[in-house]
Design a protein around this motif. Structure first.
Motif, PDB file in Angstrom:
ATOM      1  N   ALA A  67      -3.902 -14.255   2.992  1.00 42.13           N
ATOM      2  CA  ALA A  67      -4.654 -13.205   3.689  1.00 42.13           C
ATOM      3  C   ALA A  67      -5.465 -12.315   2.752  1.00 42.13           C
ATOM      4  O   ALA A  67      -6.253 -11.505   3.211  1.00 42.13           O
ATOM      5  CB  ALA A  67      -3.694 -12.341   4.513  1.00 42.13           C
ATOM      6  N   GLY A  68      -5.273 -12.444   1.439  1.00 42.43           N
ATOM      7  CA  GLY A  68      -6.062 -11.681   0.488  1.00 42.43           C
ATOM      8  C   GLY A  68      -5.274 -10.586  -0.215  1.00 42.43           C
ATOM      9  O   GLY A  68      -4.056 -10.507  -0.114  1.00 42.43           O
ATOM     10  N   GLU A  69      -6.009  -9.737  -0.930  1.00 41.51           N
ATOM     11  CA  GLU A  69      -5.414  -8.620  -1.666  1.00 41.51           C
ATOM     12  C   GLU A  69      -5.617  -7.346  -0.856  1.00 41.51           C
ATOM     13  O   GLU A  69      -6.736  -7.002  -0.499  1.00 41.51           O
ATOM     14  CB  GLU A  69      -6.069  -8.486  -3.040  1.00 41.51           C
ATOM     15  CG  GLU A  69      -5.821  -9.674  -3.936  1.00 41.51           C
ATOM     16  CD  GLU A  69      -6.379  -9.496  -5.341  1.00 41.51           C
ATOM     17  OE1 GLU A  69      -6.803  -8.379  -5.690  1.00 41.51           O
ATOM     18  OE2 GLU A  69      -6.374 -10.484  -6.088  1.00 41.51           O
ATOM     19  N   LEU A  70      -4.516  -6.652  -0.568  1.00 38.06           N
ATOM     20  CA  LEU A  70      -4.555  -5.462   0.266  1.00 38.06           C
ATOM     21  C   LEU A  70      -3.760  -4.338  -0.383  1.00 38.06           C
ATOM     22  O   LEU A  70      -2.888  -4.585  -1.203  1.00 38.06           O
ATOM     23  CB  LEU A  70      -3.970  -5.763   1.650  1.00 38.06           C
ATOM     24  CG  LEU A  70      -4.605  -6.927   2.424  1.00 38.06           C
ATOM     25  CD1 LEU A  70      -3.756  -7.274   3.623  1.00 38.06           C
ATOM     26  CD2 LEU A  70      -6.011  -6.580   2.856  1.00 38.06           C
ATOM     27  N   ASN A  88       1.778 -15.747   6.709  1.00 37.01           N
ATOM     28  CA  ASN A  88       0.713 -15.611   5.717  1.00 37.01           C
ATOM     29  C   ASN A  88       1.210 -14.955   4.429  1.00 37.01           C
ATOM     30  O   ASN A  88       2.169 -14.201   4.431  1.00 37.01           O
ATOM     31  CB  ASN A  88      -0.444 -14.785   6.280  1.00 37.01           C
ATOM     32  CG  ASN A  88      -1.192 -15.519   7.358  1.00 37.01           C
ATOM     33  OD1 ASN A  88      -1.378 -16.722   7.310  1.00 37.01           O
ATOM     34  ND2 ASN A  88      -1.619 -14.783   8.363  1.00 37.01           N
ATOM     35  N   TRP A  89       0.495 -15.255   3.345  1.00 35.24           N
ATOM     36  CA  TRP A  89       0.708 -14.627   2.039  1.00 35.24           C
ATOM     37  C   TRP A  89      -0.268 -13.477   1.875  1.00 35.24           C
ATOM     38  O   TRP A  89      -1.365 -13.505   2.443  1.00 35.24           O
ATOM     39  CB  TRP A  89       0.438 -15.627   0.915  1.00 35.24           C
ATOM     40  CG  TRP A  89       1.458 -16.691   0.767  1.00 35.24           C
ATOM     41  CD1 TRP A  89       1.395 -17.953   1.279  1.00 35.24           C
ATOM     42  CD2 TRP A  89       2.688 -16.613   0.051  1.00 35.24           C
ATOM     43  NE1 TRP A  89       2.511 -18.661   0.932  1.00 35.24           N
ATOM     44  CE2 TRP A  89       3.325 -17.864   0.171  1.00 35.24           C
ATOM     45  CE3 TRP A  89       3.314 -15.615  -0.682  1.00 35.24           C
ATOM     46  CZ2 TRP A  89       4.555 -18.126  -0.431  1.00 35.24           C
ATOM     47  CZ3 TRP A  89       4.534 -15.878  -1.270  1.00 35.24           C
ATOM     48  CH2 TRP A  89       5.141 -17.127  -1.132  1.00 35.24           C
ATOM     49  N   CYS A  90       0.112 -12.501   1.069  1.00 36.33           N
ATOM     50  CA  CYS A  90      -0.744 -11.367   0.779  1.00 36.33           C
ATOM     51  C   CYS A  90      -0.334 -10.793  -0.569  1.00 36.33           C
ATOM     52  O   CYS A  90       0.847 -10.781  -0.911  1.00 36.33           O
ATOM     53  CB  CYS A  90      -0.577 -10.325   1.880  1.00 36.33           C
ATOM     54  SG  CYS A  90      -1.241  -8.722   1.483  1.00 36.33           S
ATOM     55  N   PHE A  91      -1.314 -10.320  -1.347  1.00 33.15           N
ATOM     56  CA  PHE A  91      -1.002  -9.635  -2.595  1.00 33.15           C
ATOM     57  C   PHE A  91      -1.145  -8.144  -2.360  1.00 33.15           C
ATOM     58  O   PHE A  91      -2.205  -7.669  -1.967  1.00 33.15           O
ATOM     59  CB  PHE A  91      -1.937 -10.090  -3.719  1.00 33.15           C
ATOM     60  CG  PHE A  91      -1.635  -9.446  -5.039  1.00 33.15           C
ATOM     61  CD1 PHE A  91      -0.493  -9.765  -5.739  1.00 33.15           C
ATOM     62  CD2 PHE A  91      -2.505  -8.509  -5.581  1.00 33.15           C
ATOM     63  CE1 PHE A  91      -0.202  -9.174  -6.959  1.00 33.15           C
ATOM     64  CE2 PHE A  91      -2.233  -7.914  -6.802  1.00 33.15           C
ATOM     65  CZ  PHE A  91      -1.081  -8.239  -7.493  1.00 33.15           C
ATOM     66  N   ASN A  92      -0.057  -7.410  -2.587  1.00 32.28           N
ATOM     67  CA  ASN A  92      -0.061  -5.964  -2.429  1.00 32.28           C
ATOM     68  C   ASN A  92      -0.557  -5.356  -3.737  1.00 32.28           C
ATOM     69  O   ASN A  92       0.129  -5.384  -4.741  1.00 32.28           O
ATOM     70  CB  ASN A  92       1.350  -5.462  -2.104  1.00 32.28           C
ATOM     71  CG  ASN A  92       1.388  -3.978  -1.821  1.00 32.28           C
ATOM     72  OD1 ASN A  92       0.410  -3.265  -2.028  1.00 32.28           O
ATOM     73  ND2 ASN A  92       2.531  -3.514  -1.352  1.00 32.28           N
ATOM     74  N   ARG A  93      -1.754  -4.814  -3.718  1.00 34.64           N
ATOM     75  CA  ARG A  93      -2.360  -4.272  -4.935  1.00 34.64           C
ATOM     76  C   ARG A  93      -1.686  -2.987  -5.390  1.00 34.64           C
ATOM     77  O   ARG A  93      -1.793  -2.618  -6.550  1.00 34.64           O
ATOM     78  CB  ARG A  93      -3.853  -4.043  -4.709  1.00 34.64           C
ATOM     79  CG  ARG A  93      -4.569  -5.369  -4.416  1.00 34.64           C
ATOM     80  CD  ARG A  93      -6.027  -5.209  -4.346  1.00 34.64           C
ATOM     81  NE  ARG A  93      -6.520  -5.148  -5.730  1.00 34.64           N
ATOM     82  CZ  ARG A  93      -7.755  -4.850  -6.040  1.00 34.64           C
ATOM     83  NH1 ARG A  93      -8.609  -4.572  -5.089  1.00 34.64           N
ATOM     84  NH2 ARG A  93      -8.138  -4.813  -7.277  1.00 34.64           N
ATOM     85  N   THR A  94      -0.989  -2.304  -4.502  1.00 37.28           N
ATOM     86  CA  THR A  94      -0.335  -1.051  -4.870  1.00 37.28           C
ATOM     87  C   THR A  94       0.834  -1.275  -5.821  1.00 37.28           C
ATOM     88  O   THR A  94       0.914  -0.655  -6.870  1.00 37.28           O
ATOM     89  CB  THR A  94       0.158  -0.314  -3.606  1.00 37.28           C
ATOM     90  OG1 THR A  94      -0.949  -0.158  -2.723  1.00 37.28           O
ATOM     91  CG2 THR A  94       0.734   1.037  -3.953  1.00 37.28           C
ATOM     92  N   ASP A  95       1.743  -2.174  -5.445  1.00 35.33           N
ATOM     93  CA  ASP A  95       2.909  -2.404  -6.306  1.00 35.33           C
ATOM     94  C   ASP A  95       2.874  -3.758  -7.016  1.00 35.33           C
ATOM     95  O   ASP A  95       3.869  -4.183  -7.590  1.00 35.33           O
ATOM     96  CB  ASP A  95       4.211  -2.230  -5.527  1.00 35.33           C
ATOM     97  CG  ASP A  95       4.433  -3.321  -4.488  1.00 35.33           C
ATOM     98  OD1 ASP A  95       3.530  -4.151  -4.286  1.00 35.33           O
ATOM     99  OD2 ASP A  95       5.509  -3.339  -3.880  1.00 35.33           O
ATOM    100  N   LYS A  96       1.726  -4.425  -6.981  1.00 35.72           N
ATOM    101  CA  LYS A  96       1.509  -5.686  -7.701  1.00 35.72           C
ATOM    102  C   LYS A  96       2.541  -6.746  -7.311  1.00 35.72           C
ATOM    103  O   LYS A  96       3.117  -7.421  -8.142  1.00 35.72           O
ATOM    104  CB  LYS A  96       1.558  -5.479  -9.213  1.00 35.72           C
ATOM    105  CG  LYS A  96       0.695  -4.355  -9.733  1.00 35.72           C
ATOM    106  CD  LYS A  96      -0.761  -4.658  -9.558  1.00 35.72           C
ATOM    107  CE  LYS A  96      -1.588  -3.598 -10.262  1.00 35.72           C
ATOM    108  NZ  LYS A  96      -2.659  -3.099  -9.493  1.00 35.72           N
TER     109      LYS A  96
END
Length: 165
Positions: free
Chosen positions: A97-100, A112-120
């Motif tokens: 799903a992207g970087e959020l 779905n997969w997602c990269f949490n940009r806040t806590d990496k």
């Protein structure tokens, strides 16, 4: 022979209500069993897909760490803890799903997969929790962690591990 002739000569009207009810019941039981097996295999497929993605990320991470430790290379291993681990793969999963920033379940979407940009961290939102018996929540969360050798200020290794949400 006379009995058979008498049975055939009688006017046939089709199946009785009892025969119809039995047939519908048998078909219903078979459909329930079929649906149960389909759901089981869907859960197993989801589990296998998640495990395969995690294994691919771990392998790609190990390759990058070995490349960083080659003579003449001076790559700081801490960079791997800051970047999206899916960027190490040749191609991202189709359900990425992207970087959020601080995504909620609605932003990610089930399965779905997602990269949490806040806590990496890399997050996978389960379709159903029953496929992962040990899952405490509907979210599986993974992070790249550094491991330090004793009495060494520099990280000795990097690992991709599941963490608590």
């Amino acid at each position: 022979m006379i009995f058979l002739a008498m049975f055939v000569s009688a006017k046939q009207r089709g199946a009785s209500l009892l025969e119809f009810a039995v047939t519908v019941s048998v078909i219903g039981i078979l459909m329930a069993l079929l649906l149960q097996r389909i759901w089981y295999y869907q859960d197993e497929a989801e589990k296998a897909a998640v495990e395969m993605t995690v294994a691919n990320v771990r392998a790609a991470l190990e390759i990058k760490v070995v490349e960083a430790k080659l003579p003449g290379r001076s790559i700081d291993l801490t960079i791997f803890t800051e970047e999206n681990p899916l960027n190490l793969l040749k191609s991202k999963p189709a359900n990425y799903a992207g970087e959020l920033f601080n995504p909620n379940d609605k932003d990610i979407g089930a399965g779905n997969w997602c990269f949490n940009r806040t806590d990496k961290s890399l997050i996978y939102l389960l379709n159903k929790r029953i496929s992962f018996v040990d899952a405490q929540s509907k979210r599986l969360k993974f992070k790249v962690k550094l491991f330090y050798l004793p009495q060494s200020p520099e990280p000795g290794s990097v690992a991709f591990e599941q963490v608590e949400d």
